[in-house]
Write a protein that holds these residues in place. Structure first.
Motif, PDB file in Angstrom:
ATOM      1  N   PRO A  81      48.580  44.436  53.660  1.00 57.61           N
ATOM      2  CA  PRO A  81      47.290  44.873  54.212  1.00 57.61           C
ATOM      3  C   PRO A  81      46.493  45.703  53.217  1.00 57.61           C
ATOM      4  O   PRO A  81      45.269  45.516  53.091  1.00 57.61           O
ATOM      5  CB  PRO A  81      47.702  45.687  55.442  1.00 57.61           C
ATOM      6  N   ALA A  82      47.143  46.591  52.491  1.00 61.42           N
ATOM      7  CA  ALA A  82      46.435  47.411  51.510  1.00 61.42           C
ATOM      8  C   ALA A  82      45.891  46.556  50.375  1.00 61.42           C
ATOM      9  O   ALA A  82      44.767  46.777  49.890  1.00 61.42           O
ATOM     10  CB  ALA A  82      47.361  48.490  50.958  1.00 61.42           C
ATOM     11  N   GLY A  83      46.667  45.575  49.939  1.00 60.60           N
ATOM     12  CA  GLY A  83      46.212  44.695  48.877  1.00 60.60           C
ATOM     13  C   GLY A  83      45.004  43.869  49.288  1.00 60.60           C
ATOM     14  O   GLY A  83      44.070  43.661  48.500  1.00 60.60           O
ATOM     15  N   GLN A  84      45.019  43.397  50.508  1.00 60.12           N
ATOM     16  CA  GLN A  84      43.879  42.614  51.004  1.00 60.12           C
ATOM     17  C   GLN A  84      42.638  43.489  51.165  1.00 60.12           C
ATOM     18  O   GLN A  84      41.516  43.055  50.919  1.00 60.12           O
ATOM     19  CB  GLN A  84      44.250  41.935  52.318  1.00 60.12           C
ATOM     20  N   GLN A  85      42.829  44.737  51.576  1.00 57.49           N
ATOM     21  CA  GLN A  85      41.701  45.656  51.673  1.00 57.49           C
ATOM     22  C   GLN A  85      41.113  45.956  50.295  1.00 57.49           C
ATOM     23  O   GLN A  85      39.895  46.030  50.123  1.00 57.49           O
ATOM     24  CB  GLN A  85      42.131  46.965  52.342  1.00 57.49           C
ATOM     25  N   ALA A  86      41.975  46.110  49.287  1.00 58.22           N
ATOM     26  CA  ALA A  86      41.491  46.334  47.927  1.00 58.22           C
ATOM     27  C   ALA A  86      40.690  45.125  47.432  1.00 58.22           C
ATOM     28  O   ALA A  86      39.673  45.281  46.730  1.00 58.22           O
ATOM     29  CB  ALA A  86      42.673  46.608  46.995  1.00 58.22           C
ATOM     30  N   TYR A  87      41.133  43.940  47.787  1.00 52.33           N
ATOM     31  CA  TYR A  87      40.399  42.711  47.440  1.00 52.33           C
ATOM     32  C   TYR A  87      39.003  42.759  48.054  1.00 52.33           C
ATOM     33  O   TYR A  87      37.997  42.521  47.373  1.00 52.33           O
ATOM     34  CB  TYR A  87      41.193  41.513  47.953  1.00 52.33           C
ATOM     35  N   ALA A  88      38.923  43.093  49.334  1.00 52.40           N
ATOM     36  CA  ALA A  88      37.627  43.172  49.998  1.00 52.40           C
ATOM     37  C   ALA A  88      36.730  44.228  49.343  1.00 52.40           C
ATOM     38  O   ALA A  88      35.516  44.021  49.189  1.00 52.40           O
ATOM     39  CB  ALA A  88      37.817  43.485  51.485  1.00 52.40           C
ATOM     40  N   ASP A  89      37.306  45.344  48.931  1.00 49.59           N
ATOM     41  CA  ASP A  89      36.520  46.396  48.282  1.00 49.59           C
ATOM     42  C   ASP A  89      35.906  45.892  46.975  1.00 49.59           C
ATOM     43  O   ASP A  89      34.748  46.211  46.652  1.00 49.59           O
ATOM     44  CB  ASP A  89      37.394  47.620  48.011  1.00 49.59           C
ATOM     45  N   PRO A 131      39.825  41.410  62.483  1.00 50.24           N
ATOM     46  CA  PRO A 131      41.057  42.223  62.552  1.00 50.24           C
ATOM     47  C   PRO A 131      42.325  41.495  62.152  1.00 50.24           C
ATOM     48  O   PRO A 131      43.381  42.124  62.040  1.00 50.24           O
ATOM     49  CB  PRO A 131      41.110  42.645  64.027  1.00 50.24           C
ATOM     50  N   TYR A 132      42.275  40.188  61.940  1.00 51.75           N
ATOM     51  CA  TYR A 132      43.465  39.435  61.549  1.00 51.75           C
ATOM     52  C   TYR A 132      43.027  38.190  60.807  1.00 51.75           C
ATOM     53  O   TYR A 132      41.848  37.846  60.761  1.00 51.75           O
ATOM     54  CB  TYR A 132      44.303  39.052  62.783  1.00 51.75           C
ATOM     55  N   GLY A 133      43.999  37.515  60.222  1.00 50.86           N
ATOM     56  CA  GLY A 133      43.722  36.248  59.540  1.00 50.86           C
ATOM     57  C   GLY A 133      43.947  36.335  58.045  1.00 50.86           C
ATOM     58  O   GLY A 133      44.118  37.407  57.461  1.00 50.86           O
ATOM     59  N   ASP A 134      43.962  35.168  57.417  1.00 57.39           N
ATOM     60  CA  ASP A 134      44.132  35.025  55.979  1.00 57.39           C
ATOM     61  C   ASP A 134      42.812  34.516  55.420  1.00 57.39           C
ATOM     62  O   ASP A 134      42.506  33.331  55.516  1.00 57.39           O
ATOM     63  CB  ASP A 134      45.270  34.043  55.682  1.00 57.39           C
ATOM     64  N   THR A 135      42.005  35.414  54.859  1.00 62.90           N
ATOM     65  CA  THR A 135      40.622  35.092  54.510  1.00 62.90           C
ATOM     66  C   THR A 135      40.537  34.386  53.165  1.00 62.90           C
ATOM     67  O   THR A 135      41.029  34.908  52.160  1.00 62.90           O
ATOM     68  CB  THR A 135      39.776  36.371  54.465  1.00 62.90           C
ATOM     69  N   PRO A 136      39.896  33.222  53.103  1.00 67.84           N
ATOM     70  CA  PRO A 136      39.697  32.559  51.818  1.00 67.84           C
ATOM     71  C   PRO A 136      38.479  33.133  51.107  1.00 67.84           C
ATOM     72  O   PRO A 136      37.498  33.524  51.734  1.00 67.84           O
ATOM     73  CB  PRO A 136      39.447  31.100  52.223  1.00 67.84           C
ATOM     74  N   VAL A 137      38.540  33.171  49.790  1.00 68.47           N
ATOM     75  CA  VAL A 137      37.389  33.567  48.981  1.00 68.47           C
ATOM     76  C   VAL A 137      37.019  32.353  48.138  1.00 68.47           C
ATOM     77  O   VAL A 137      37.735  31.992  47.206  1.00 68.47           O
ATOM     78  CB  VAL A 137      37.709  34.770  48.081  1.00 68.47           C
ATOM     79  N   GLY A 138      35.928  31.699  48.516  1.00 74.49           N
ATOM     80  CA  GLY A 138      35.575  30.471  47.826  1.00 74.49           C
ATOM     81  C   GLY A 138      36.649  29.437  47.962  1.00 74.49           C
ATOM     82  O   GLY A 138      37.032  28.769  46.998  1.00 74.49           O
TER      83      GLY A 138
END
Length: 612
Positions: A81-89, A131-138
């Protein structure tokens, strides 16, 4: 299996270009407007490598983990979760930089590049906000469940390490083992996310969990024997003439910490299964309607509602069946609906492959022959040609039950990793002689592998980012190009396969929205394909399950195809005798993988330039 030649020196070229130079199809562009001393090209390159910091596997897949970025070859994405939040940041920060960049004076290529990145990043940030899911980026996958029958690193990492992480030097082997040391944390990161989702009441359907648990058990059994990673590394070391020390370390990691981390995921999956229901749609889950609204936007790059997508799918299906009906009558199938007649056609032994390994061999030979034919036709359809490095590969048997009938994509940006057509051969009954040619054109040439070669020559960020309706819409348009070049001359039943393929994608628009916004059951989804389109039951079983784990994704295919075709009609209408088939195809594919509105603007520029 065919291997087509390609310029394999691009890895060295890329290594020497550095971080501020982008590859383009048209050569060196005029230096664009600068902000704060940084050009648009440099900004886009910087943003690309910021993204690859979070997805280093993509750097390896593109062949850009070289030179000053060689450290990426030793890393994996942080799935916690922290890694995915850092990606979003990072996305949020870089999107702000893009939006602050001055646009006046930019050439059309850089303006398009910025518009594409803005769209991809905003869509991804909207996904990360859920609040959940595996978000794709491009990327094309809209997955509410981070680990399921066709989602998760238990599938992705073995495939990636085996097919993409090449070992030619001791440094490559070091990087391989470095990555394996991170694998337990990768699995535990996913575990934290699916546990969190279960705490919110977000549990996958029971029938998907049943498949996933079986696959996970098989994966754990393979890990216990060192078959996921260690055997692959040992083989690569032998091929490179390197000592097997690295493989011994890999074996200890795989049979120990990696297998243990997989077992922890299996325990969570079984806990989910104990409380799961059979409801297939995301709307039955908390925040499901919100998730589906985002998934449709991500999958179509439009703001169409579920009802609008559903109605368009029904209308497209009716129009395609109207084209199929006279062909069916001509070959003697006159009774019943189009779907019923296609079902009868599918049972015709003339169009079946043999069972078992003999039939699998027939299928591979058939695909090779069709690739040879279509490759030779490309000068008739494009002014700007590419020469893909291409392999046809069977989907690993352990994955076949949860996999689609086929999938494909381009190779690395440097050309050293080939484009691949992955074919599902769990049963030869999945394929027919009248529909396999069309599937081949879709996945290889002029479809996914062909289109990806053009995107690979664009600036790095454009090679990374892809949009579902363009990727899949182009592949369907590639099927149309093959038909227009004479693929089915003298073989009308093959054209039925092509039209049924388009109708199948129209059905997807109906079924996906039915499952996720109209309360359809899993069986309703299957029966719609079988009864309305004559699809094979064996094919649609895993197909419908795929929609349950990737809401929205299936809607982008036919919608994207229809948008490309409508732009061709626009060009023909506005240009009249000045319209050129090859020039239009170049305009779309050279514009790169883009959202639908950006693709339409690229066609508009082609029209304006042709008129001038």
């Amino acid at each position: 299996m065919n291997r087509y030649s390609f310029d394999a020196s691009r890895r060295q070229v890329l290594a020497g270009l550095g971080a501020t130079t982008a590859l383009t199809l048209s050569g060196c562009a005029t230096m664009p407007r600068q902000a704060g001393g940084q050009s648009a090209e440099a900004l886009l390159e910087d943003i690309a490598y910021n993204l690859l910091e979070h997805e280093p596997e993509r750097a390896t897949g593109l062949g850009v983990d070289t030179g000053q970025y060689a450290y990426l070859r030793s890393r994996l994405e942080d799935q916690s979760p922290a890694g995915q939040q850092a990606y979003a940041d990072t996305l949020r920060s870089d999107l702000a930089r893009l939006r602050a960049f001055p646009r006046d004076g930019l050439d059309s290529e850089n303006l398009t590049n910025i518009e594409v990145v803005e769209s991809a990043y905003q869509l991804a940030l909207d996904g990360f906000a859920l609040p959940y899911g595996d978000t794709p980026v491009g990327n094309w996958r809209t997955a509410p469940y981070a680990v399921i029958q066709n989602v998760g690193e238990y599938i992705g990492l073995p495939r990636f390490m085996q097919s993409t992480h090449m070992v030619e030097t001791s440094a490559d082997a070091d990087a391989y083992v470095d990555r394996l040391e991170q694998v337990p944390a990768t699995f535990d990161g996913e575990l934290a996310r699916i546990r969190s989702a279960r705490g919110m009441g977000v549990v996958p359907p029971d029938f998907l969990l049943d498949k996933t648990i079986v696959q996970m058990e098989q994966t754990i059994a393979s890990a216990g024997k060192g078959e996921l990673f260690a055997a692959d590394l040992r083989s690569k070391l032998a091929d490179a003439g390197l000592a097997e020390t690295h493989a011994d370390r890999a074996l200890a990691l795989e049979t120990g910490p990696i297998a243990e981390a997989l077992s922890r995921q299996l325990g969570e999956l079984k806990a989910e299964r104990a409380v799961a229901t059979g409801d297939p749609g995301i709307s039955a889950r908390p925040n499901g309607d919100e998730f589906y609204a985002w998934a449709l936007r991500n999958s179509t790059t439009t703001t169409l509602s579920p009802d609008e997508v559903h109605r368009q799918g029904l209308a497209e299906l009716e129009g395609l069946h109207a084209r199929m009906d006279p062909i069916l009558r001509k070959i003697g199938y006159t009774d019943g609906s189009v779907g019923q007649r296609m079902t009868a056609l599918s049972e015709d032994p003339r169009y079946k492959f043999a069972e078992g390994d003999a039939g699998r061999e027939q299928i591979m030979e058939f695909i090779d022959e069709r690739i040879e034919w279509i490759r030779a036709q490309m000068p008739r359809a494009f002014n700007t040609l590419v020469d893909p490095n291409l392999e046809v590969v069977r989907i690993p048997p352990a994955e076949e039950a949860g996999a689609p009938g086929a999938y494909g994509g381009a190779g690395s940006k440097d050309g050293t990793i080939p484009g691949r057509f992955w074919i599902n051969l769990r049963s030869t009954d999945l394929h027919r002689k009248y529909d396999l040619a069309d599937l081949t054109y879709h996945e290889t040439i002029p479809g996914h592998v062909w289109e990806g070669e053009y995107s690979n020559r664009l600036p790095l960020i454009r090679s990374i980012l892809a949009f579902n309706p363009f990727s899949e819409g182009w592949a369907l348009y590639g099927e149309q190009i093959a038909d227009e070049l004479g693929a089915y001359d003298g073989f009308e039943v093959g054209q039925l396969g092509y039209l049924q393929s388009l109708a199948f994608r129209a059905c997807r628009m109906v079924v996906d929205t039915g499952l996720h916004s109209k309360g359809w059951s899993r069986q309703q989804g299957r029966q719609f394909f079988i009864e309305r389109n004559g699809s094979k039951p064996e094919e649609v079983q895993s197909e419908v399950d795929r929609y349950c784990s990737w809401p929205g994704q299936a809607t982008g295919y036919k919608l994207g195809h229809s948008r490309i075709v409508s732009q061709r009609e626009r060009a023909q209408r506005e240009l009249g005798s000045a319209y050129d088939f090859k020039a239009f195809n170049d305009a779309v594919v050279l514009g790169g993988n883009a959202p639908m509105n950006v693709m339409e603007r690229n066609v508009g520029r082609y029209i304006a330039n042709t008129r001038s």
